[in-house]
Design a protein around this motif. Structure first.
Motif, PDB file in Angstrom:
ATOM      1  N   ASN A   1     -55.355  22.405 -34.117  1.00 45.25           N
ATOM      2  CA  ASN A   1     -56.445  23.105 -34.805  1.00 45.25           C
ATOM      3  C   ASN A   1     -57.801  22.592 -34.354  1.00 45.25           C
TER       4      ASN A   1
ATOM      5  N   ASP B   1     -61.123  24.346 -32.546  1.00 49.98           N
ATOM      6  CA  ASP B   1     -62.422  24.237 -33.210  1.00 49.98           C
ATOM      7  C   ASP B   1     -63.450  23.560 -32.305  1.00 49.98           C
TER       8      ASP B   1
ATOM      9  N   ASN C   1     -66.837  25.271 -31.432  1.00 46.38           N
ATOM     10  CA  ASN C   1     -68.022  24.662 -32.063  1.00 46.38           C
ATOM     11  C   ASN C   1     -68.286  23.295 -31.437  1.00 46.38           C
TER      12      ASN C   1
END
Length: 413
Positions: free
Chosen positions: A321, A325, A329
């Motif tokens: 995950n 991410d 970001n």
């Protein structure tokens, strides 16, 4: 014997075996009868078969006469000089080698002495290397460390390729779970899976290795671990998990691996760019996705040190995950890229649990120098394999639970 039919092997020497007429061919059934006639009807040895392969270096050009002399002297010094045996010469790969098949039970029903068999075999092959002026094992290991090559079914010697890669991967890399082990094999065009009950309609329980193409599609015929050798089986892997655990606890690979991963995020906006950046540092990455294309697991492979770790073992910033991410970001993780010394704990603990994980679970559907091999038994030991209970290793979790059930029942592995 199958390679005899394909003209990629021949028999260069026999001892106490009836040879066929000039126009006839050797049959495996006839050889087995000769072996059985030599032994008494009753004997206590559970495994009466003796098999060894002697593998000269490709640069050692030996005639059939020389190979036969080496095989005959080897068998005499190992205590099998009076036993029936057959020597096969295989020429299906660049490294010409021989296989010797015999029986461990003599005519009186007693087992041939097998004490310190591996040590004695190694001493004998070293002596034969010197006698025949061959490349020595010690010299070759110091001169070069051969690079593993991907399996290529078009070469026609698929089984030998798979066997060589699996053996080298187990020797070179350090992994703690079957998922991590599988991840390394995918880099060399091999898929591994655990089979229980049957395989291709035949009863079998164990590990099956299948060659793949560059797109991870299975090609060619699969091979069971029993076909490749005990070193590729479940018991040998259990032992490998334990030795890997001990190695990783001593070497503490987390900090340098984290630094390399953090630096690989610089300029990466997608998984493929991230993969390429890691490649530049000698690190491979294997992504595991479900049917919907959602990333649920990631494994990092440091080819420089042989360390193989699922991302969650390194911390929440390196789990599946978090990888997604961090690519979407990057500013939130700039402190990791700009300050590669920031690693948190630098002590790697293979027992540690991931700090957080909410990853989506996948959808499951219903020979070199003159060296002797295949001698003796590989003894595995049952231990609690360190698994990330809530991490990116669902297959490992299933395996852990199965092992615990067997342990509670008192079954020995």
């Amino acid at each position: 014997m199958n390679k005899l039919k394909a003209d990629s092997a021949k028999i260069i020497l026999t001892n106490k075996i009836l040879c066929p007429e000039p126009n006839e061919v050797f049959k495996a059934s006839d050889m087995m009868k000769d072996f059985e006639l030599f032994m008494p009807q009753r004997y206590r040895t559970e495994n009466p078969v003796f098999h060894v392969s002697l593998n000269p270096h490709p640069d050692d050009k030996l005639s059939d006469v020389e190979l036969s002399a080496i095989a005959e002297e080897y068998m005499k010094r190992m205590g099998y000089g009076s036993q029936p045996y057959v020597v096969f010469k295989h020429i299906d790969i660049s490294r010409i080698h021989i296989h010797i098949v015999s029986v461990r039970v003599n005519a009186q029903g007693k087992k041939i002495n097998d004490k310190f068999e591996r040590r004695r075999s190694k001493d004998i092959t070293r002596s034969l290397e010197q006698k025949y002026g061959l490349h020595t094992a010690e010299k070759l290991s110091k001169e070069r460390n051969p690079e593993l090559k991907m399996v290529d079914v078009s070469q026609g010697n698929t089984k030998e390729q798979v066997e060589n890669v699996v053996r080298e991967v187990i020797n070179k890399y350090h992994f703690l779970t079957f998922t991590e082990y599988k991840a390394v094999l995918t880099k060399f065009n091999i898929a591994a899976e655990e089979v229980k009950g049957s395989h291709y309609g035949n009863p079998y329980s164990g590990i099956v290795y299948s060659p793949t193409d560059n797109d991870d599609n299975k090609v060619g015929n699969p091979f069971s671990a029993a076909t490749l050798g005990k070193f590729a089986g479940s018991e040998a892997l259990e032992k490998k998990y334990q030795t890997s655990k001990e190695h990783l606890e001593k070497s503490r690979p987390a900090a340098p691996l984290k630094r390399a991963i953090n630096q690989a995020f610089a300029g990466a906006t997608n998984k493929e760019q991230f993969r390429y950046n890691l490649f530049q540092s000698g690190i491979g990455v294997v992504y595991r996705e479900n049917a919907a294309g959602r990333l649920y697991g990631v494994t990092f492979i440091d080819h420089n040190t042989g360390v193989v770790l699922n991302g969650s073992r390194l911390g929440k910033e390196y789990a599946a995950n978090a990888i997604v991410d961090r690519l979407e970001n990057p500013r939130q993780y700039e402190h990791l890229i700009n300050n590669p010394q920031y690693q948190g704990s630098t002590h790697f603990n293979p027992q540690q649990q991931p700090q957080s994980s909410q990853e989506v679970q996948p959808i499951h559907h219903s020979e070199q120098h003159l060296e002797s091999s295949s001698i003796g038994n590989s003894i595995g030991s049952l231990f609690d394999i360190p698994i990330l209970l809530n991490g990116d290793d669902p297959e490992g979790e299933m395996f852990r639970r199965r092992m615990q059930r067997k342990k509670k029942k008192g079954r020995r592995m």
